[in-house]
Each structure stands twice: as C-alpha cells, then as structure tokens.
Design a protein around this motif. Structure first.
Motif: not given
Ligand SMILES: [Fe+2]
Length: 224
Positions: A51-53, A99-101, A148-150, A184-186, A188-190
C-alpha cells in the motif's frame, strides 16, 4: 500563441535553468522497490509495503506531475499568482516523492546491524556512540507530532551529522539544508496496519532493516 509559449519557455530556461528544466522535462515516475513487498517481514509487513509504495507513493508522484503541469502553464502565461498558489502542493507532493524514493533505498532485507568505516567514525564523533545516535534519532522520530519524518542528515557547512524531524512531507534538504542520509517515515500509513498506535515499536523494529551501505553511500556523496 505557440510562438509566445516557446519564447517564454526559452526565456525561463535562460533566466532560471531549473524552471527551464521543469518546462521541458519528462514526467516523474514511481521507482521500483529494490526488493519484494514481503522482503522486510517480520519488521514491516507486506501489506504495508504494498500500500505504501503502490498507493501512497504513487499518489505523490501523480499529484507532483499534475502540479508541475499547472505550474508550467502558469509560468508560460506569466501568472505569478497561480505559481505562488501552487507552492504548497509542490512542497507536499515533491517532498513526498523525494522522501519515499530515499526511504525505499534506506531499507534492505539484509539490513540492520551497525554502519562501518567512516560513517561509524563520524557517528561516534558527533553523537558519542552508535547507540546514542540511535537513541537520539528514535526519540526525535517518535516525538514527531502528527505525520512526518525523522532524519539523520549531513550539514555540509560544518561537516557534521545532525538529527532532525520534519512535519508532513517537508523534504529535509529543501527545508533545512541538511543532506538526507537516513529517513524514518512516521506517517500512520507506514506502520498502523501492523503496529497500530504503538509508534515506538515500529521505530525500534525499523533499525533491523536499515541499509547501512546505502546510508554510507549517501554520506560519501554528501561530503564531496
Ligand atoms: Fe510514507
């Protein structure tokens, strides 16, 4: 009219090579994952990865292309108001794609453990130890309010590693200047399908699949 559009595009390319590239570039595409959707189990389940990708990242890519098309039209018309109004969508969807790439390549079924060589030495220099860096990045990532992201990033001016957190899809380099090494994707979908509301467990688990070779490659490139 076509001549005028062409003229404007040529001018844009002359005045601003980046906008010129936007005017003539190919559409962005969803990159393939370098592993199967189930390859990061048991740490990240296949359903989340699929789902994420194929849904979430794909949506950022599609919306980025739509936004850039509108931006291109506004640029051709000299419509600055529309250009400005498109900035949030560009930041959100462009950030989501960037970010996802990075994120997919930061992970590996053969990941985990500790970094080696120069990256490990830099981590020890800037955080005291690998364990302390992990603790600091985990704490900053878990503490992100909402989505967001760390990040572990590199400050090119000081030559130091830094921990940072970004809200939403704000891209690290575009909003802080730090070069992204590990994200690190935080959202909720992650993690929600597997970890529910327990974000700290997801952040703890993700260290088992961190691709330190990829992080080190990004570190080496950032130092040049
Ligand atoms: Fe994500």
């Amino acid at each position: 009219m076509l001549c005028r559009v062409g003229y404007v595009r040529r001018c844009a390319a002359t005045l601003n090579p980046i906008l010129g590239a936007v005017a003539s570039r190919q559409k962005h595409t969803l990159p393939d994952l370098p592993y199967d959707y189930g390859a990061l189990e048991p740490h990240i389940c296949a359903e989340i990865m699929q789902l994420h990708h194929s849904k979430h990242h794909a949506t950022y890519v599609n919306n980025l292309n739509v936004t850039e098309e509108k931006y291109q039209e506004a640029l051709a018309k000299g419509d600055v108001t529309t250009q400005v109004s498109l900035q949030p969508a560009l930041k959100f969807n462009g950030g989501g794609h960037i970010n996802h790439t990075i994120f997919w390549t930061n992970l590996s079924p053969n990941g985990g453990g500790e970094p080696q060589g120069e990256l490990l030495e830099a981590i020890k220099r800037d955080f005291g130890s690998f364990q302390k860096m992990k603790e600091k990045m985990s704490a900053a990532t878990v503490a992100v309010q909402g989505s967001g992201w760390g990040w572990l990033g590199f400050n090119k001016d000081s030559g130091r590693l830094r921990i940072a957190a970004c809200a939403n899809q704000d891209p690290l380099q575009g909003t802080t200047g730090l070069v992204p090494l590990l994200g690190i994707d935080v959202w909720e979908h992650a993690y929600y399908l597997q970890y529910k509301n327990v974000r700290p467990d997801y952040v703890k688990a993700i260290w088992n699949v961190v691709n330190w070779e990829n992080v080190n490659e990004r570190f080496q490139a950032a130092k040049k």
